[in-house]
Design a protein around this motif. Structure first.
Motif, PDB file in Angstrom:
ATOM      1  N   GLN A  67       0.723  -1.115   0.283  1.00  0.00           N
ATOM      2  CA  GLN A  67      -0.108   0.028   0.294  1.00  0.00           C
ATOM      3  C   GLN A  67       0.479   1.268  -0.068  1.00  0.00           C
ATOM      4  O   GLN A  67       0.416   2.124  -1.070  1.00  0.00           O
ATOM      5  CB  GLN A  67      -0.568   0.195   1.014  1.00  0.00           C
ATOM      6  CG  GLN A  67      -2.288  -0.975   0.579  1.00  0.00           C
ATOM      7  CD  GLN A  67      -3.192  -0.857   0.073  1.00  0.00           C
ATOM      8  OE1 GLN A  67      -3.434   0.347  -0.013  1.00  0.00           O
ATOM      9  NE2 GLN A  67      -3.508  -1.719  -0.671  1.00  0.00           N
ATOM     10  N   ASP A  68       2.238   1.098   0.264  1.00  0.00           N
ATOM     11  CA  ASP A  68       3.149   2.303   0.570  1.00  0.00           C
ATOM     12  C   ASP A  68       3.626   2.585  -0.844  1.00  0.00           C
ATOM     13  O   ASP A  68       3.809   3.757  -0.672  1.00  0.00           O
ATOM     14  CB  ASP A  68       4.179   2.135   1.632  1.00  0.00           C
ATOM     15  CG  ASP A  68       3.611   2.036   3.159  1.00  0.00           C
ATOM     16  OD1 ASP A  68       2.331   2.847   3.068  1.00  0.00           O
ATOM     17  OD2 ASP A  68       3.860   1.686   3.426  1.00  0.00           O
ATOM     18  N   LYS A 122       1.937   1.543  -3.964  1.00  0.00           N
ATOM     19  CA  LYS A 122       1.325   2.105  -4.617  1.00  0.00           C
ATOM     20  C   LYS A 122       1.433   3.351  -5.390  1.00  0.00           C
ATOM     21  O   LYS A 122       0.856   4.173  -5.101  1.00  0.00           O
ATOM     22  CB  LYS A 122      -0.914   1.515  -4.464  1.00  0.00           C
ATOM     23  CG  LYS A 122      -1.775   1.476  -4.922  1.00  0.00           C
ATOM     24  CD  LYS A 122      -3.108   1.306  -4.304  1.00  0.00           C
ATOM     25  CE  LYS A 122      -3.690   1.334  -5.261  1.00  0.00           C
ATOM     26  NZ  LYS A 122      -5.357   0.956  -4.520  1.00  0.00           N
ATOM     27  N   HIS A 123       0.827   3.033  -6.499  1.00  0.00           N
ATOM     28  CA  HIS A 123       0.738   3.887  -7.717  1.00  0.00           C
ATOM     29  C   HIS A 123       2.195   5.332  -7.708  1.00  0.00           C
ATOM     30  O   HIS A 123       2.326   7.082  -7.462  1.00  0.00           O
ATOM     31  CB  HIS A 123      -0.412   4.753  -7.437  1.00  0.00           C
ATOM     32  CG  HIS A 123      -1.632   4.191  -8.023  1.00  0.00           C
ATOM     33  ND1 HIS A 123      -0.814   3.334  -8.963  1.00  0.00           N
ATOM     34  CD2 HIS A 123      -3.000   3.873  -7.293  1.00  0.00           C
ATOM     35  CE1 HIS A 123      -2.372   2.556  -8.963  1.00  0.00           C
ATOM     36  NE2 HIS A 123      -3.555   3.224  -8.345  1.00  0.00           N
ATOM     37  N   LYS A 124       3.151   4.893  -6.364  1.00  0.00           N
ATOM     38  CA  LYS A 124       4.807   5.578  -6.960  1.00  0.00           C
ATOM     39  C   LYS A 124       5.611   5.528  -7.829  1.00  0.00           C
ATOM     40  O   LYS A 124       6.338   6.402  -7.664  1.00  0.00           O
ATOM     41  CB  LYS A 124       5.347   4.815  -5.341  1.00  0.00           C
ATOM     42  CG  LYS A 124       4.474   5.095  -4.127  1.00  0.00           C
ATOM     43  CD  LYS A 124       4.368   6.908  -3.841  1.00  0.00           C
ATOM     44  CE  LYS A 124       3.639   7.151  -2.559  1.00  0.00           C
ATOM     45  NZ  LYS A 124       4.012   6.220  -1.127  1.00  0.00           N
ATOM     46  N   PHE A 125       5.698   4.758  -8.496  1.00  0.00           N
ATOM     47  CA  PHE A 125       7.172   4.522  -9.275  1.00  0.00           C
ATOM     48  C   PHE A 125       6.745   5.130 -11.024  1.00  0.00           C
ATOM     49  O   PHE A 125       5.411   4.859 -11.431  1.00  0.00           O
ATOM     50  CB  PHE A 125       7.028   2.770  -9.268  1.00  0.00           C
ATOM     51  CG  PHE A 125       7.475   2.202  -8.593  1.00  0.00           C
ATOM     52  CD1 PHE A 125       9.073   2.046  -8.462  1.00  0.00           C
ATOM     53  CD2 PHE A 125       6.665   1.990  -7.279  1.00  0.00           C
ATOM     54  CE1 PHE A 125       9.157   1.495  -6.923  1.00  0.00           C
ATOM     55  CE2 PHE A 125       6.972   1.368  -6.196  1.00  0.00           C
ATOM     56  CZ  PHE A 125       8.663   0.842  -5.947  1.00  0.00           C
ATOM     57  N   LYS A 126       7.542   5.522 -10.841  1.00  0.00           N
ATOM     58  CA  LYS A 126       8.367   6.889 -12.458  1.00  0.00           C
ATOM     59  C   LYS A 126       8.503   5.691 -13.833  1.00  0.00           C
ATOM     60  O   LYS A 126       8.470   6.069 -14.950  1.00  0.00           O
ATOM     61  CB  LYS A 126       8.561   7.700 -11.940  1.00  0.00           C
ATOM     62  CG  LYS A 126       8.089   8.246 -11.401  1.00  0.00           C
ATOM     63  CD  LYS A 126       6.528   8.797 -11.521  1.00  0.00           C
ATOM     64  CE  LYS A 126       6.580  10.495 -12.557  1.00  0.00           C
ATOM     65  NZ  LYS A 126       5.880  11.082 -13.205  1.00  0.00           N
ATOM     66  N   PHE A 127       9.478   4.952 -13.308  1.00  0.00           N
ATOM     67  CA  PHE A 127       9.836   3.497 -14.159  1.00  0.00           C
ATOM     68  C   PHE A 127       9.797   2.512 -13.579  1.00  0.00           C
ATOM     69  O   PHE A 127      10.529   1.941 -12.613  1.00  0.00           O
ATOM     70  CB  PHE A 127      11.260   4.449 -14.311  1.00  0.00           C
ATOM     71  CG  PHE A 127      11.881   3.303 -15.867  1.00  0.00           C
ATOM     72  CD1 PHE A 127      12.139   4.707 -17.029  1.00  0.00           C
ATOM     73  CD2 PHE A 127      12.281   2.212 -15.844  1.00  0.00           C
ATOM     74  CE1 PHE A 127      12.823   3.934 -18.082  1.00  0.00           C
ATOM     75  CE2 PHE A 127      12.611   2.017 -17.439  1.00  0.00           C
ATOM     76  CZ  PHE A 127      13.021   2.635 -18.062  1.00  0.00           C
TER      77      PHE A 127
END
Length: 227
Positions: A138-139, A141-146
């Motif tokens: 959950q930490d 989630k949707h955090k990665f740019k590549f």
């Protein structure tokens, strides 16, 4: 069958077997030393390269050659900024190369093989059969740019489940590279809009299956192929 009747190995075969067992033991001893060093002082430990990790064919592990891992690492660096989160999913070779070339603290390796927990907080134990069930999910989630993904098995289910993970991790506008078999071209496009590119991943031991790279983006080195 009596032991006297058991087939004997030829001298050449026996020599090869002994050489393999010796190399395996040496690799295991080096890895044990690596673990000790990581336990003592991870940040200041010497650079870790893939020579510490023998391929495990039961896990479908086939390490990239140097040119391939360099290319992927360079694309990850060129397409991100300091502070961006970068994920290497089932792609430890590229992760190790990236870590050794670039100072980025937010690069993570998602990998089933727990030997890679020597990378401490940058290691995420990952099983593609459970695409979004992993520590700190959950930490992240949707955090990665590549995101780099190399599904370990060449079948549709493995690619589809790995892409579930990619979608879960991807930030808005994230760039994705997928390295997998040429037979997965249509599915990669359908699942995540990744198109076939000019780059051909290669492996140190060579593989019979044709591998290709698919991406959701273009840059000056990685380009889509026109149909």
């Amino acid at each position: 069958m009596d032991s006297d009747d058991a087939p004997a190995l030829s001298a050449d075969t026996l020599a090869l077997l002994q050489s393999f067992l010796s190399e395996k033991q040496e690799a295991e001893e080096r890895f044990a030393q690596l673990q000790e060093a990581a336990d003592a002082d991870f940040q200041n430990a010497k650079k870790i390269d893939m020579s510490y990790f023998q391929e495990d064919w039961q896990l479908s592990q086939f390490w990239y050659d140097d040119a391939t891992s360099d290319f992927i690492a360079d694309r990850a660096f060129a397409n991100t900024q300091d502070g961006d989160h970068i994920a290497f999913i089932s792609s430890p070779t590229a992760y190790v190369t990236f870590r050794n070339k670039y100072e980025r603290s937010n690069a993570f390796v998602f990998e089933f093989d727990q030997r890679f927990d020597v990378f401490r907080d940058q290691f995420v134990h990952y099983d593609f059969n459970h695409p979004v069930e992993f520590a700190r999910a959950q930490d992240m989630k949707h955090k990665f740019k590549f995101i780099v993904a190399d599904p370990p098995f060449l079948n549709e289910d493995c690619l589809a489940q790995t892409m579930e993970t990619v979608k879960f991790l991807a930030a808005e506008g994230a760039k994705v590279m997928i390295d997998t078999g040429a037979v997965m071209e249509d599915l990669a496009l359908k699942l995540i809009g990744a198109k076939i590119t000019n780059f051909r991943p290669a492996h140190k031991g060579g593989l019979a299956n044709e591998f290709r790279c698919y991406a959701t983006f273009n840059d000056d080195k990685l380009t889509w192929l026109s149909k």
